[in-house]
Design a protein around this motif. Structure first.
Motif, short mmCIF file in Angstrom:
data_model
loop_
_atom_site.label_atom_id
_atom_site.label_comp_id
_atom_site.label_asym_id
_atom_site.label_seq_id
_atom_site.Cartn_x
_atom_site.Cartn_y
_atom_site.Cartn_z
N SER A 64 0.95 -1.21 0.06
CA SER A 64 0.05 -0.04 0.18
C SER A 64 0.87 1.30 -0.07
N ASN A 65 0.07 2.36 -0.13
CA ASN A 65 0.96 3.72 -0.17
C ASN A 65 1.26 4.26 1.23
N ALA A 66 1.29 3.29 2.09
CA ALA A 66 1.66 3.77 3.55
C ALA A 66 2.88 3.60 3.80
N ILE A 67 3.96 3.14 2.94
CA ILE A 67 5.25 2.70 2.73
C ILE A 67 5.97 3.56 1.66
N GLN A 68 7.37 3.41 1.74
CA GLN A 68 8.06 4.18 0.86
C GLN A 68 8.14 3.04 -0.41
N ASN A 69 8.03 3.85 -1.68
CA ASN A 69 7.99 3.13 -2.85
C ASN A 69 8.96 3.70 -3.85
N PRO A 70 10.22 3.42 -4.02
CA PRO A 70 10.92 4.11 -4.76
C PRO A 70 10.78 4.28 -6.20
N LEU A 71 9.98 2.99 -6.76
CA LEU A 71 9.54 2.82 -8.14
C LEU A 71 8.64 4.11 -8.39
N GLN A 72 7.92 4.77 -7.74
CA GLN A 72 6.98 5.72 -7.92
C GLN A 72 7.68 6.99 -8.18
N VAL A 73 8.95 7.25 -7.35
CA VAL A 73 9.53 8.29 -7.61
C VAL A 73 10.52 8.38 -8.94
N GLU A 74 10.98 7.05 -9.26
CA GLU A 74 11.61 7.00 -10.57
C GLU A 74 10.72 7.22 -11.63
N LEU A 75 9.51 6.59 -11.39
CA LEU A 75 8.44 6.90 -12.71
C LEU A 75 8.16 8.10 -12.75
N ALA A 76 8.00 9.18 -11.62
CA ALA A 76 7.57 10.56 -11.88
C ALA A 76 8.93 11.41 -12.43
N ASP A 77 10.02 10.81 -11.99
CA ASP A 77 11.17 11.70 -12.40
C ASP A 77 11.15 11.32 -14.23
N LYS A 78 11.05 10.30 -14.76
CA LYS A 78 10.99 9.89 -15.99
C LYS A 78 9.89 10.45 -16.70
N ILE A 79 8.55 10.71 -16.17
CA ILE A 79 7.64 11.27 -17.05
C ILE A 79 8.07 12.49 -17.08
N GLU A 80 8.64 13.28 -15.95
CA GLU A 80 9.07 14.68 -16.06
C GLU A 80 10.17 14.78 -17.30
N ALA A 81 11.31 13.94 -17.18
CA ALA A 81 12.10 14.11 -18.23
C ALA A 81 11.74 13.81 -19.70
N LEU A 82 10.64 12.96 -19.73
CA LEU A 82 10.31 12.70 -21.42
C LEU A 82 9.18 13.66 -21.83
N SER A 83 8.45 14.29 -20.89
CA SER A 83 7.32 15.12 -21.18
C SER A 83 7.52 16.41 -21.30
N GLY A 84 8.82 16.94 -20.50
CA GLY A 84 9.14 18.16 -20.52
C GLY A 84 8.25 18.97 -19.54
N CYS A 85 7.43 18.21 -18.76
CA CYS A 85 6.64 18.99 -17.74
C CYS A 85 7.12 19.29 -16.65
N LYS A 86 8.22 20.30 -16.40
CA LYS A 86 9.02 20.33 -15.29
C LYS A 86 8.36 21.01 -13.99
N ASP A 87 8.78 20.40 -12.93
CA ASP A 87 8.21 20.94 -11.68
C ASP A 87 6.76 20.41 -11.26
N TYR A 88 5.79 19.72 -12.03
CA TYR A 88 4.81 19.18 -11.79
C TYR A 88 5.03 18.01 -10.72
N GLU A 89 3.79 17.72 -9.99
CA GLU A 89 4.21 16.48 -9.02
C GLU A 89 3.04 15.49 -9.61
N LEU A 90 3.14 14.22 -9.28
CA LEU A 90 2.61 13.20 -9.71
C LEU A 90 1.65 12.58 -8.48
N PHE A 91 0.38 12.16 -9.01
CA PHE A 91 -0.51 11.29 -8.24
C PHE A 91 -0.83 10.12 -8.79
N LEU A 92 -0.64 9.03 -8.58
CA LEU A 92 -0.91 7.60 -9.18
C LEU A 92 -2.21 7.13 -8.77
N CYS A 93 -2.96 6.70 -9.94
CA CYS A 93 -4.06 5.73 -9.36
C CYS A 93 -4.06 4.60 -10.59
#
Length: 374
Positions: A64-93
């Motif tokens: 669950s989302n009650a713990i640390q999940n480094p894969l979420q951070v990695e995914l967020a960073d990759k989306i930012e890098a490829l999309s060019g949407c700098k400084d946005y934050e990610l919520f996953l569903c």
């Protein structure tokens, strides 16, 4: 126990897939130009995808989302890098409907307002507020109709201005290329004026990129064809190549608070592994460049076929419009030529949403079959 009968089904049973093809129980090969509603972005059973999902499920598929999940951070960073949407934050569903539901909820939290503006022929999902913002009364139940939604004509900038100036609109939600509605698009002036009006009226501008995102339009996001900066961007379909995952990109002007959004399954380890495999493959195989090249090739052939009255959309989110309803044509393409295509609320439109890995030989195969079918 019978299945609840809400889907009209074609008499085809796919049991496996590879790249742009699927195979039924008799090993019949079908060319997939629909990708299961634009979900298959990097091709069926792509080796990178299979390896990533297999390795992850062997180790840890979910917590669950009650713990640390480094894969979420990695995914967020990759989306930012490829999309060019700098400084946005990610919520996953988990889906496009959930993404839009959370986008609308967040807009209401941020502005303290509750009414939504959406557009004719728009489709945003089947959950509470998302379906209320969808222009299809047949799928809006009375419980959904309690939502405050005003649906306007695309390109009606005076209508948008008049409604925003009433002061109670929390969000304008826009598909920059309409999917289910039939590949219609607003003008550049319209989108850019709507964005400016949102800014002056304390209203969130939501880009619904559920179907048009992840390179399908020829840019990472379809809104990037225009001079706008959405407050919230919703994503899903091509994001996981078939694994259920969705999300919203949130502008840093919107402050997070504990508990304002939440999900059990969203952003789980397996979903993030699938999402990272998709992004890595898009980058490594230059798939957005391929989208643009194959789109140009597809359109050049489509223009030579007199029965096609209009070509709509961008990239590999395309529609071929005829002067007759295409239901029978779609059946003929499936049963006689073994090619999957899509329909739309515009019954005269054949929708083309192939994997982004499509090549010229696949396009040639389609048009040869189409000419015979016509």
């Amino acid at each position: 126990m019978p299945l609840f009968d809400v889907y009209p089904l074609y008499n085809v049973t796919p049991v496996s897939g590879k790249d742009i093809y699927v195979y039924d129980e008799n090993s019949t090969e079908y060319l997939d130009l629909y990708g299961g509603h634009a979900v298959i972005s990097i091709g069926h059973a792509h080796p990178n995808y299979v390896e990533a999902v297999t390795n992850q499920v062997k180790t840890l598929g979910f917590y669950s989302n009650a713990i640390q999940n480094p894969l979420q951070v990695e995914l967020a960073d990759k989306i930012e890098a490829l999309s060019g949407c700098k400084d946005y934050e990610l919520f996953l569903c988990n889906s496009g409907a959930e993404a839009n539901e959370n986008a609308l909820k967040l807009a209401s939290f941020k502005t303290g307002k509750s009414r939504v503006i959406a557009f004719k022929n728009g489709f945003h999902g089947r959950t509470s507020a998302a379906v209320a913002a969808t222009d299809n009364p047949n799928i809006v139940a009375p419980i959904n109709a309690q939502q405050k939604v005003t649906i306007l004509e695309l390109n009606d900038i005076l209508g948008v201005k008049a409604e925003l100036e009433k002061g109670d609109v929390c969000a304008v939600i826009v598909e920059f290329i309409q999917g289910v509605g039939g590949l219609d698009q607003g003008t550049s002036d319209f989108f850019e004026q709507v964005y400016a009006l949102c800014k002056t009226n304390n209203t969130m501008f939501i880009a619904d990129e559920v179907q048009s995102g992840y390179g399908r339009s020829g840019k990472f996001f379809a809104f990037q064809y225009y001079n706008v900066t959405p407050d919230i961007i919703s994503i899903a379909k091509g994001m996981g190549n078939g694994f259920p995952i969705g999300g919203i990109l949130i502008h840093p002007d919107i402050e997070a608070k504990y508990g304002m959004l939440g999900t059990t399954f969203g952003g789980n380890h397996l979903a993030c592994a699938a999402g990272l495999a998709v992004l890595n493959t898009i980058e490594e195989e230059n798939l957005i460049d391929n989208v643009n090249a194959m789109s140009e090739y597809f359109i050049s052939i489509a223009k030579t076929i007199p029965e096609i009255k209009n070509i709509k959309g961008r990239g590999l989110m395309l529609g071929l419009e005829f002067d007759f309803e295409v239901g029978d044509l779609r059946k003929k393409l499936i049963y006689d030529y073994h090619i999957f295509t899509g329909g739309a609320s515009n019954k005269k439109l054949l929708r083309i949403l192939p994997p982004l890995t499509i090549k010229k030989e696949h396009i040639n195969q389609f048009f040869e079959a189409l000419k015979k079918a016509l």
